[in-house]
Motif scaffolding. Structure first.
Motif, PDB file in Angstrom:
ATOM      1  N   ILE A   1     -55.296  57.011 -33.412  1.00 41.07           N
ATOM      2  CA  ILE A   1     -54.925  55.587 -33.384  1.00 41.07           C
ATOM      3  C   ILE A   1     -54.226  55.177 -34.689  1.00 41.07           C
ATOM      4  CG2 ILE A   1     -55.799  53.208 -33.261  1.00 41.07           C
ATOM      5  CD1 ILE A   1     -58.102  54.212 -31.531  1.00 41.07           C
ATOM      6  N   MET A   2     -54.811  55.596 -35.844  1.00 41.86           N
ATOM      7  CA  MET A   2     -54.317  55.059 -37.126  1.00 41.86           C
ATOM      8  C   MET A   2     -53.200  55.891 -37.740  1.00 41.86           C
ATOM      9  SD  MET A   2     -57.598  53.376 -38.901  1.00 41.86           S
ATOM     10  CE  MET A   2     -56.713  51.928 -39.444  1.00 41.86           C
ATOM     11  N   GLU A   3     -53.253  57.210 -37.528  1.00 36.73           N
ATOM     12  CA  GLU A   3     -52.230  58.042 -38.170  1.00 36.73           C
ATOM     13  C   GLU A   3     -51.105  58.394 -37.202  1.00 36.73           C
ATOM     14  OE1 GLU A   3     -54.469  61.247 -39.952  1.00 36.73           O
ATOM     15  OE2 GLU A   3     -55.210  59.934 -41.561  1.00 36.73           O
ATOM     16  N   ASP A   4     -51.477  58.844 -35.979  1.00 32.31           N
ATOM     17  CA  ASP A   4     -50.424  59.212 -35.015  1.00 32.31           C
ATOM     18  C   ASP A   4     -49.890  57.985 -34.281  1.00 32.31           C
ATOM     19  OD1 ASP A   4     -51.338  61.637 -35.861  1.00 32.31           O
ATOM     20  OD2 ASP A   4     -52.427  62.107 -34.011  1.00 32.31           O
ATOM     21  N   LYS A   5     -50.544  56.832 -34.481  1.00 35.50           N
ATOM     22  CA  LYS A   5     -50.085  55.564 -33.875  1.00 35.50           C
ATOM     23  C   LYS A   5     -49.943  55.676 -32.357  1.00 35.50           C
ATOM     24  CE  LYS A   5     -49.504  53.179 -37.697  1.00 35.50           C
ATOM     25  NZ  LYS A   5     -50.535  52.238 -37.994  1.00 35.50           N
ATOM     26  N   LYS A   6     -50.988  56.239 -31.749  1.00 35.97           N
ATOM     27  CA  LYS A   6     -50.979  56.417 -30.298  1.00 35.97           C
ATOM     28  C   LYS A   6     -50.687  55.105 -29.562  1.00 35.97           C
ATOM     29  CE  LYS A   6     -53.836  58.559 -26.746  1.00 35.97           C
ATOM     30  NZ  LYS A   6     -55.212  58.904 -26.386  1.00 35.97           N
ATOM     31  N   PHE A   7     -51.157  53.992 -30.097  1.00 32.90           N
ATOM     32  CA  PHE A   7     -50.907  52.692 -29.464  1.00 32.90           C
ATOM     33  C   PHE A   7     -50.005  51.821 -30.330  1.00 32.90           C
ATOM     34  CE2 PHE A   7     -55.323  54.020 -28.339  1.00 32.90           C
ATOM     35  CZ  PHE A   7     -55.047  54.408 -27.035  1.00 32.90           C
ATOM     36  N   GLY A   8     -49.152  52.464 -31.132  1.00 33.44           N
ATOM     37  CA  GLY A   8     -48.216  51.721 -31.982  1.00 33.44           C
ATOM     38  C   GLY A   8     -48.952  50.844 -32.986  1.00 33.44           C
ATOM     39  N   ASP A   9     -48.373  49.663 -33.246  1.00 36.51           N
ATOM     40  CA  ASP A   9     -48.947  48.756 -34.246  1.00 36.51           C
ATOM     41  C   ASP A   9     -50.308  48.205 -33.843  1.00 36.51           C
ATOM     42  OD1 ASP A   9     -46.902  49.137 -35.944  1.00 36.51           O
ATOM     43  OD2 ASP A   9     -45.795  47.302 -35.394  1.00 36.51           O
ATOM     44  N   SER A  10     -50.655  48.332 -32.545  1.00 28.36           N
ATOM     45  CA  SER A  10     -51.987  47.900 -32.090  1.00 28.36           C
ATOM     46  C   SER A  10     -53.085  48.618 -32.863  1.00 28.36           C
ATOM     47  CB  SER A  10     -52.178  48.231 -30.602  1.00 28.36           C
ATOM     48  OG  SER A  10     -51.490  47.316 -29.817  1.00 28.36           O
ATOM     49  N   GLY A  11     -52.743  49.787 -33.434  1.00 24.95           N
ATOM     50  CA  GLY A  11     -53.752  50.575 -34.129  1.00 24.95           C
ATOM     51  C   GLY A  11     -53.668  50.474 -35.647  1.00 24.95           C
ATOM     52  N   ASN A  12     -52.995  49.469 -36.177  1.00 24.51           N
ATOM     53  CA  ASN A  12     -52.953  49.296 -37.640  1.00 24.51           C
ATOM     54  C   ASN A  12     -54.340  49.007 -38.190  1.00 24.51           C
ATOM     55  OD1 ASN A  12     -50.251  49.683 -37.520  1.00 24.51           O
ATOM     56  ND2 ASN A  12     -49.665  47.544 -37.858  1.00 24.51           N
ATOM     57  N   ASN A  13     -55.127  48.298 -37.377  1.00 26.80           N
ATOM     58  CA  ASN A  13     -56.523  48.043 -37.730  1.00 26.80           C
ATOM     59  C   ASN A  13     -57.384  48.579 -36.592  1.00 26.80           C
ATOM     60  OD1 ASN A  13     -56.369  46.278 -40.217  1.00 26.80           O
ATOM     61  ND2 ASN A  13     -55.034  45.178 -38.811  1.00 26.80           N
ATOM     62  N   ILE A  14     -58.590  48.998 -36.929  1.00 25.69           N
ATOM     63  CA  ILE A  14     -59.506  49.416 -35.860  1.00 25.69           C
ATOM     64  C   ILE A  14     -60.877  48.777 -36.058  1.00 25.69           C
ATOM     65  CG2 ILE A  14     -58.431  51.637 -35.284  1.00 25.69           C
ATOM     66  CD1 ILE A  14     -60.659  52.996 -36.878  1.00 25.69           C
TER      67      ILE A  14
END
Ligand code: AMP
Ligand code: GLY
Length: 421
Positions: A170-183
């Protein structure tokens, strides 16, 4: 009234069919719609995110009510765009829709206002998140992307390694794009899940009849998470007593909290709840009708939906009585082979007329197109085959009898809707 429905799924088809029951609805458009919707409303080819296009269409066609059904255009301010143009619109504005669009926002809201939810921490940095899950060392642990991710941004990690992999994807490969900037990393809760949709005008909240979604792809809750493979209403676990607890500890406090934050919520607020051994807790909020929850809740609505929309917009919801049909409804989703992973489109669907023989059954189209008098698959979830009846068993029996009449190559559906926890 000239009404414009925005969206293209099974939920929108159920909304369209309900609006058509209103004597106030003289002309109904749907943008962009789907094959099934095209048989009930005039479909307009405008992209679901095209605020300018929607507003221009509404102006030219004297739209009296625009209904924004999906999450993305709500989060992007489509209701604000209609309001700015002086067009009445049902749905929350962008400031309020953030309750779904940011899990960090919703979790912090619940913490601030003591609304029961899973314990959590927020991270904007993968390293720190990984250190945290390793230090806590409890599994399962739930990893959630902050933003909208087509319902796929939640990973229930069974091991620490899986949690680390989820954080990295989520945070490094950005599987969901900017949606994953925060978790959000949160505690794993257990208990039956309940969906409660509620009308609210920002002051008063009127819950609809409850429902239960079946999110996993296969029977016995196996396989990947999907957008929803079927629903029933009412939810057998949601007693009157639990409903009262939810009203006092969750529904009213949420409406009040949004007001205090200067983000009054008007529209349909969806409470995704888990009935844990320690009482009902919020799993998630959605700023819209659920799909396929709408497909079982709306058939049970007796009151004119147009009247309810008007009351919400005018902040007069407390003035109207919302009535429901007793009994139950069930919806079985027929999906494309392969869904929720890759699937083919354009496969002819047979038997759609035959199910009309089954009393009380209705087929809501989700991913279909209509060409030269034939229906073809055009999405992952293809049809929501629904029935309303005096009891849940009867509703299920009728829905499955209708499913039996319909076929397309590769179709898959769950055989245990209404049977699992
Ligand atoms: P959501 O996309 O937020 O609806 O989450 C998808 C599904 O993940 C939910 O319907 C739950 O089944 C599950 N889920 C989410 N959060 C939790 C949690 N804290 N504990 C257990 N299950 C969860
Ligand atoms: N059925 C779950 C949702 O609409 O988010």
């Amino acid at each position: 009234m000239n009404i414009l429905m925005i969206g293209s799924g099974g939920r929108e088809h159920a909304l369209v069919k309900k609006l058509l029951e209103s004597p106030k609805c003289t002309k109904l458009y749907c943008a962009p719609g789907n094959g099934g919707i095209s048989r009930d409303a005039e479909i307009i080819d405008i992209n679901v995110m095209d605020k300018h296009g929607m507003v221009e269409f509404a102006k030219k066609n004297s739209i009296d009510l625009a209904f924004v059904a999906p999450d993305d255009p709500l989060a992007d301010g489509m209701v604000d765009a209609f309001e700015d143009a002086g067009i009445r619109a049902f749905g929350p504005n962008a400031k309020a829709a953030v309750i779904e669009a940011s899990k960090v926002f919703s979790k912090n809201l619940m913490k601030k206002y003591n609304i029961p939810t899973a314990k959590y921490e927020v991270f904007d940095n993968a390293e720190k998140a990984i250190q945290y899950v390793k230090a806590e060392n409890t599994t399962p642990v739930v990893v959630k992307a902050d933003g909208l991710a087509l319902g796929k941004g939640v990973i229930i990690a069974q091991t620490i390694d899986e949690a680390v992999a989820a954080i990295k994807s989520i945070m490094e490969d950005k599987k969901f794009g900017d949606s994953g900037n925060n978790i959000v990393i949160e505690e794993f809760l257990t208990g039956p899940e309940v969906s409660v949709l509620a009308f609210t005008d920002g002051k008063c909240v009127k819950p609809m009849v409850s429902s239960k979604d079946h999110k996993r792809a296969y029977d016995n809750d196996e396989g990947l998470n999907t957008g929803g493979m079927g629903t029933i209403s009412p939810n057998p676990y949601y007693t009157d007593e639990i409903a009262q607890v939810c009203m006092d500890t969750i529904f009213k406090p949420t409406i009040d909290a949004m007001n205090k934050e200067g983000r009054p919520f008007k529209g349909c607020l969806y409470f995704g709840l888990m009935l844990t051994p320690n009482g009902p807790k919020v799993i998630e909020y959605n700023a819209r009708f659920g799909d396929p929850e709408a497909q079982v809740v709306l058939p049970r609505l007796k009151t004119d939906l147009v009247d309810i929309c008007e009351a919400v917009i005018d902040e007069k919801l407390s003035d109207i009585d919302i009535e429901w049909y007793d009994g139950a409804a069930a919806c079985v989703v027929m999906a494309s082979g392969g869904y929720p992973l890759a699937y083919k489109k354009g496969i002819e669907i047979f038997g759609l007329d035959d199910n009309g023989q089954i009393d009380g059954a209705v087929v809501y189209h989700a991913g279909t197109k209509y060409e030269d008098g034939k229906f073809y698959t055009n999405g992952g979830r293809v049809l929501g085959v629904t029935a309303r009846a005096g009891s849940l068993d009867e509703a299920l029996q009728k829905a499955y009898a209708a499913v039996d009449k319909i076929r397309f190559d590769g179709a898959h559906f769950r055989k245990d809707i209404g049977k699992t926890k």
